[in-house]
Design a protein around this motif. Sequence first.
Motif, PDB file in Angstrom:
ATOM      1  N   ASP A   1     -95.387 -66.701  24.874  1.00  0.00           N
ATOM      2  CA  ASP A   1     -94.688 -67.273  26.033  1.00  0.00           C
ATOM      3  C   ASP A   1     -95.423 -67.090  27.356  1.00  0.00           C
TER       4      ASP A   1
ATOM      5  N   ASP B   1    -101.794 -72.263  21.110  1.00  0.00           N
ATOM      6  CA  ASP B   1    -101.623 -72.574  22.524  1.00  0.00           C
ATOM      7  C   ASP B   1    -101.518 -74.088  22.675  1.00  0.00           C
ATOM      8  N   GLU B   2    -100.632 -74.500  23.584  1.00  0.00           N
ATOM      9  CA  GLU B   2    -100.390 -75.919  23.819  1.00  0.00           C
ATOM     10  C   GLU B   2    -100.483 -76.218  25.303  1.00  0.00           C
TER      11      GLU B   2
ATOM     12  N   VAL C   1     -99.497 -77.538  28.762  1.00  0.00           N
ATOM     13  CA  VAL C   1     -98.267 -77.787  29.501  1.00  0.00           C
ATOM     14  C   VAL C   1     -98.524 -78.861  30.562  1.00  0.00           C
TER      15      VAL C   1
ATOM     16  N   SER D   1     -98.601 -68.073  29.947  1.00  0.00           N
ATOM     17  CA  SER D   1     -99.426 -69.249  30.202  1.00  0.00           C
ATOM     18  C   SER D   1    -100.577 -68.881  31.129  1.00  0.00           C
TER      19      SER D   1
ATOM     20  N   LYS E   1     -99.949 -72.776  27.260  1.00  0.00           N
ATOM     21  CA  LYS E   1     -98.977 -71.711  26.996  1.00  0.00           C
ATOM     22  C   LYS E   1     -99.046 -71.321  25.528  1.00  0.00           C
TER      23      LYS E   1
ATOM     24  N   LYS F   1    -102.738 -79.352  21.151  1.00  0.00           N
ATOM     25  CA  LYS F   1    -102.240 -78.183  20.426  1.00  0.00           C
ATOM     26  C   LYS F   1    -103.447 -77.551  19.756  1.00  0.00           C
TER      27      LYS F   1
ATOM     28  N   THR G   1     -97.341 -70.679  22.311  1.00  0.00           N
ATOM     29  CA  THR G   1     -96.042 -71.111  21.782  1.00  0.00           C
ATOM     30  C   THR G   1     -95.703 -70.505  20.427  1.00  0.00           C
ATOM     31  N   GLU G   2     -96.708 -69.957  19.743  1.00  0.00           N
ATOM     32  CA  GLU G   2     -96.493 -69.241  18.481  1.00  0.00           C
ATOM     33  C   GLU G   2     -97.453 -68.064  18.472  1.00  0.00           C
TER      34      GLU G   2
END
Length: 158
Positions: free
Chosen positions: A50, A81-82, A84, A52, A69, A92, A71-72
């Motif tokens: 969570d 990381d994805e 934003v 970033s 960010k 992704k 995300t997993e």
Amino acid sequence: MPKIELQTEIKADRKVVFDLSRSIDLHKISTEQTNEEAIAGKTSGLIGMDESVTWRAKHFGIYQKLTSKITEFDRPNFFVDEMVKGAFKEFKHEHHFAELNNGTLMTDIFEYNSPFGILGKIADKLFLKKYMTELLTERNRVVKEFAESEKWKEIINE
């Protein structure tokens, strides 16, 4: 949606490779050619779930900002990381780590969508996928170099 898959064998402990891969400081070292700097969010140390980071970098002669960010997150097996906010429509990046022959198999799966519709698709085929593959390959080379030597201790404080 273009997809880049890379596998890198590294003769080092999986936890070390995992932590180097999420190190903001090592990322800066691996992207010196694009003058990347972390300017917001997590700007040094190890990024986690969570969290970033906003990067400022020069690509194709233009300074750009990109925020991604986590995300997993499942240490030391994988993290994702994805994007934003940034130049892509979306991206992704999956980072997988498996034990292999007293070392680690690091697998990157990077999927992205370029902006600008058909022009973006043409850019993907002409140069963007190759450019992104080269950036990821260089990043992985630096992770491997640090993990397989004592240099990782400069980055990770256990």
